[in-house]
Design a protein around this motif. Structure first.
Motif, PDB file in Angstrom:
ATOM      1  N   GLY A 124      -8.853   3.671  -2.883  1.00 54.24           N
ATOM      2  CA  GLY A 124      -7.882   4.533  -2.523  1.00 54.24           C
ATOM      3  C   GLY A 124      -7.919   4.756  -1.347  1.00 54.24           C
ATOM      4  O   GLY A 124      -7.434   3.428  -0.676  1.00 54.24           O
ATOM      5  N   PRO A 125      -6.439   5.197  -0.927  1.00 52.18           N
ATOM      6  CA  PRO A 125      -5.770   5.744  -0.183  1.00 52.18           C
ATOM      7  C   PRO A 125      -6.300   5.534   1.371  1.00 52.18           C
ATOM      8  O   PRO A 125      -5.866   4.558   2.848  1.00 52.18           O
ATOM      9  CB  PRO A 125      -5.006   6.644   0.112  1.00 52.18           C
ATOM     10  N   GLY A 172      -2.496   9.865  -5.968  1.00 54.18           N
ATOM     11  CA  GLY A 172      -3.650   8.703  -5.894  1.00 54.18           C
ATOM     12  C   GLY A 172      -2.875   7.288  -5.992  1.00 54.18           C
ATOM     13  O   GLY A 172      -4.088   6.806  -6.344  1.00 54.18           O
ATOM     14  N   LYS A 173      -2.240   7.426  -6.884  1.00 54.77           N
ATOM     15  CA  LYS A 173      -1.229   5.643  -7.706  1.00 54.77           C
ATOM     16  C   LYS A 173      -1.138   4.743  -6.776  1.00 54.77           C
ATOM     17  O   LYS A 173       0.303   6.210  -6.165  1.00 54.77           O
ATOM     18  CB  LYS A 173      -0.796   6.396  -8.660  1.00 54.77           C
ATOM     19  N   ILE A 174      -0.672   4.063  -6.803  1.00 55.85           N
ATOM     20  CA  ILE A 174       0.269   2.838  -6.405  1.00 55.85           C
ATOM     21  C   ILE A 174       1.627   2.924  -6.792  1.00 55.85           C
ATOM     22  O   ILE A 174       1.742   2.835  -8.617  1.00 55.85           O
ATOM     23  CB  ILE A 174      -0.539   1.949  -6.255  1.00 55.85           C
ATOM     24  N   THR A 175       2.739   2.577  -5.884  1.00 54.44           N
ATOM     25  CA  THR A 175       4.162   2.900  -6.889  1.00 54.44           C
ATOM     26  C   THR A 175       4.824   1.384  -6.055  1.00 54.44           C
ATOM     27  O   THR A 175       3.786   0.940  -6.005  1.00 54.44           O
ATOM     28  CB  THR A 175       4.860   4.251  -5.928  1.00 54.44           C
ATOM     29  N   SER A 194      -8.098   1.406   1.542  1.00 57.70           N
ATOM     30  CA  SER A 194      -7.180   0.864   1.974  1.00 57.70           C
ATOM     31  C   SER A 194      -6.706   0.571   2.676  1.00 57.70           C
ATOM     32  O   SER A 194      -6.587  -0.540   3.288  1.00 57.70           O
ATOM     33  CB  SER A 194      -6.250   0.527   0.667  1.00 57.70           C
ATOM     34  N   ARG A 211       1.369  -1.094   0.247  1.00 59.17           N
ATOM     35  CA  ARG A 211       0.119   0.047  -0.104  1.00 59.17           C
ATOM     36  C   ARG A 211       0.887   1.282  -0.081  1.00 59.17           C
ATOM     37  O   ARG A 211       1.332   1.467   0.983  1.00 59.17           O
ATOM     38  CB  ARG A 211      -1.089   0.093   0.948  1.00 59.17           C
ATOM     39  N   PHE A 233       0.963   4.505  -1.466  1.00 61.10           N
ATOM     40  CA  PHE A 233       0.292   5.991  -2.999  1.00 61.10           C
ATOM     41  C   PHE A 233       1.319   6.952  -2.966  1.00 61.10           C
ATOM     42  O   PHE A 233       2.158   7.263  -2.547  1.00 61.10           O
ATOM     43  CB  PHE A 233      -0.689   6.387  -1.920  1.00 61.10           C
ATOM     44  N   LYS A 283      -3.031  -3.377  -8.014  1.00 61.41           N
ATOM     45  CA  LYS A 283      -3.130  -1.816  -8.302  1.00 61.41           C
ATOM     46  C   LYS A 283      -3.909  -1.260  -8.700  1.00 61.41           C
ATOM     47  O   LYS A 283      -4.017  -0.074  -8.267  1.00 61.41           O
ATOM     48  CB  LYS A 283      -1.599  -1.875  -8.966  1.00 61.41           C
ATOM     49  N   THR A 284      -4.871  -1.452  -9.817  1.00 58.49           N
ATOM     50  CA  THR A 284      -5.751  -1.163 -10.121  1.00 58.49           C
ATOM     51  C   THR A 284      -6.918  -1.656  -8.435  1.00 58.49           C
ATOM     52  O   THR A 284      -7.641  -0.449  -8.234  1.00 58.49           O
ATOM     53  CB  THR A 284      -6.971  -2.029 -10.816  1.00 58.49           C
ATOM     54  N   GLU A 338      -6.049   1.288  -5.986  1.00 55.77           N
ATOM     55  CA  GLU A 338      -6.124   2.206  -6.452  1.00 55.77           C
ATOM     56  C   GLU A 338      -7.880   2.993  -6.575  1.00 55.77           C
ATOM     57  O   GLU A 338      -8.342   4.485  -5.964  1.00 55.77           O
ATOM     58  CB  GLU A 338      -6.015   2.999  -8.258  1.00 55.77           C
TER      59      GLU A 338
END
Length: 428
Positions: free
Chosen positions: A335-336, A296-299, A339, A290, A292, A328-329, A332
């Motif tokens: 959301g932060p 708001g995207k997963i790295t 999740s 987790r 972000f 990842k989908t 996201e």
């Protein structure tokens, strides 16, 4: 750790003796010539089947009922078993059934007052001993595994929920395809609430005819899985027609653990070994942590290892379940904030003996594990594996971009039996 206890009851009746090997038939209530009768004195031991882990339900007519979870254990040889349970009692009930170390088998089965419903599921039992002709050859278990229900010589069933009720249980040996899972703490049968992983949720999504055998363990790399004889155990029992799902990464990438070169080599080696045994290998990329960014995207926190799995699958023409991409989908879409409720994030004093908050962006609770298991099932469909024909009909396909609402998700909690802080259970 789950420690077995002897239940204290007012009147002790003889425990039910077991036959090994063979079929176990247990029923609540009056004697039945087809079943051994469970009573309050039916306490599991090394020589008897019965109630376990210090739990004994009440008896009403021909049903065992309780306002608390209860457990039944049967002494059985290593192997695969078809379990048939008839649920229901004098009062309305909603019963969830788990097996061994919290493997989810039946999810919230509602039965009206006085009703009964029969369900079946398949369970695999494993022993630490490795039957390969080498004297004293055993899996090199970690200390936390020695009291783990997955490794003893019994099948343990948990009946939980809203007034869980049972009329009878039959356990019969069967021969069928086995899906072996090899991986780490994100796959393992987590034995202590609120921890959970996708491997222990997976059985819920299958009908009888195939069985999940989860050999994953916390802290493992693909290299340590070799050194601790966990692959040796799997390959001592794997047979033509079986499957081997491999998901490693979270520990392999740590400094000094497993180089990408060794990781690539071992992936290909065990894909080849599975095929040589007549089994079907399936490569699974590890789910994201987790992590972000501000948008708001997963790295990516897993380095080049997911790409290495994708490359190995393409090169060896092995089925791929891209859980990394699906997670990842999924995360996201959550959301932060939502999740957080899928991972191990709990304020201090949420659980007994928990004096400090836990903020863990790697490991999951039941909600997170359940959603990831649904992703794996979607991946099985996408890969068009023959396993598709065994998927449960009551669960539609899953879109990782549309997770189940966390607010409406619930599973009854398995009783916590450790006396220390549950958030300190070692995972590495």
């Amino acid at each position: 750790m789950q420690t077995r206890m002897v239940a204290a009851v007012a009147v002790l009746m003889p425990a039910i003796a077991f036959a090994q090997p063979g079929t176990v038939r247990l029923a609540c209530g009056p004697a039945n010539r087809m079943f051994a009768t469970l009573s309050q004195g039916s306490i599991a031991s090394d020589t008897a089947n019965g109630f376990d882990l210090g739990t004994v339900p009440a008896f009403t007519g021909k049903a065992c009922t309780s306002d608390q979870p209860f457990f039944i254990s049967a002494n059985l040889p290593e192997g695969t078993y078809r379990v048939t349970v008839t649920l229901g009692g004098p009062q309305a009930s909603v019963t969830t059934v788990r097996a061994e170390s919290r493997r989810l088998m039946l999810e919230k089965i509602p039965i009206p007052a006085g009703g009964a419903e029969t369900r079946m599921f398949d369970v695999n039992i494993r022993y630490p001993e490795i039957a390969d002709g080498v004297p004293g050859h055993v899996v090199k278990r970690k200390p936390r595994e020695f009291d783990n229900l997955d490794w003893d010589h019994r099948l343990t069933l948990e009946f939980n929920g809203e007034r869980p009720s049972l009329r009878s249980v039959t356990i019969e040996p069967v021969t069928e395809p086995v899906v072996y899972l090899a991986g780490d703490s994100t796959v393992v049968d987590q034995d202590t609430e609120p921890w959970a992983a996708w491997g222990q949720m997976l059985p819920r999504f299958f009908m009888p005819g195939v069985v999940i055998a989860n050999h994953a363990e916390s802290g493992e790399t693909i290299k340590s899985f070799v050194g601790e004889q966990r692959f040796a155990k799997i390959f001592s029992v794997i047979r033509p027609g079986d499957y081997l799902f491999l998901q490693f990464n979270h520990n392999d990438q740590k400094p000094g653990a497993v180089s990408l070169e060794d990781y690539n080599r071992l992936l290909r080696e065990y894909v080849a070994k599975a095929r040589a045994a007549g089994a079907t290998p399936v490569l699974v990329t590890a789910m994201n942590r987790r992590t972000f960014d501000d948008a708001g995207k997963i790295t990516n926190s897993l380095g080049g290892y997911p790409d290495a799995v994708r490359a190995a699958a393409a090169e060896t023409r092995t089925a791929l379940i891209d859980l990394n991409a699906m997670s990842k989908t999924l995360f996201e879409a959550m959301g932060p904030e939502v999740s957080r409720k899928a991972f191990m994030h709990y304020a201090a004093n949420t659980f007994p003996n928990q004096t400090a908050a836990i903020d863990d962006d790697t490991h999951f609770n039941s909600y997170g594990a359940y959603e990831l298991a649904r992703c794996v099932v979607h991946g099985i469909r996408a890969a068009k594996l023959p396993l598709v024909k065994f998927l449960a009909a009551d669960v539609p396909d899953f879109d990782p971009a549309k997770p189940d609402p966390q607010a409406t998700f619930s599973l009854p909690m398995t009783p916590i039996r450790i006396k220390t802080d549950v958030t300190k259970v070692p995972q590495t």
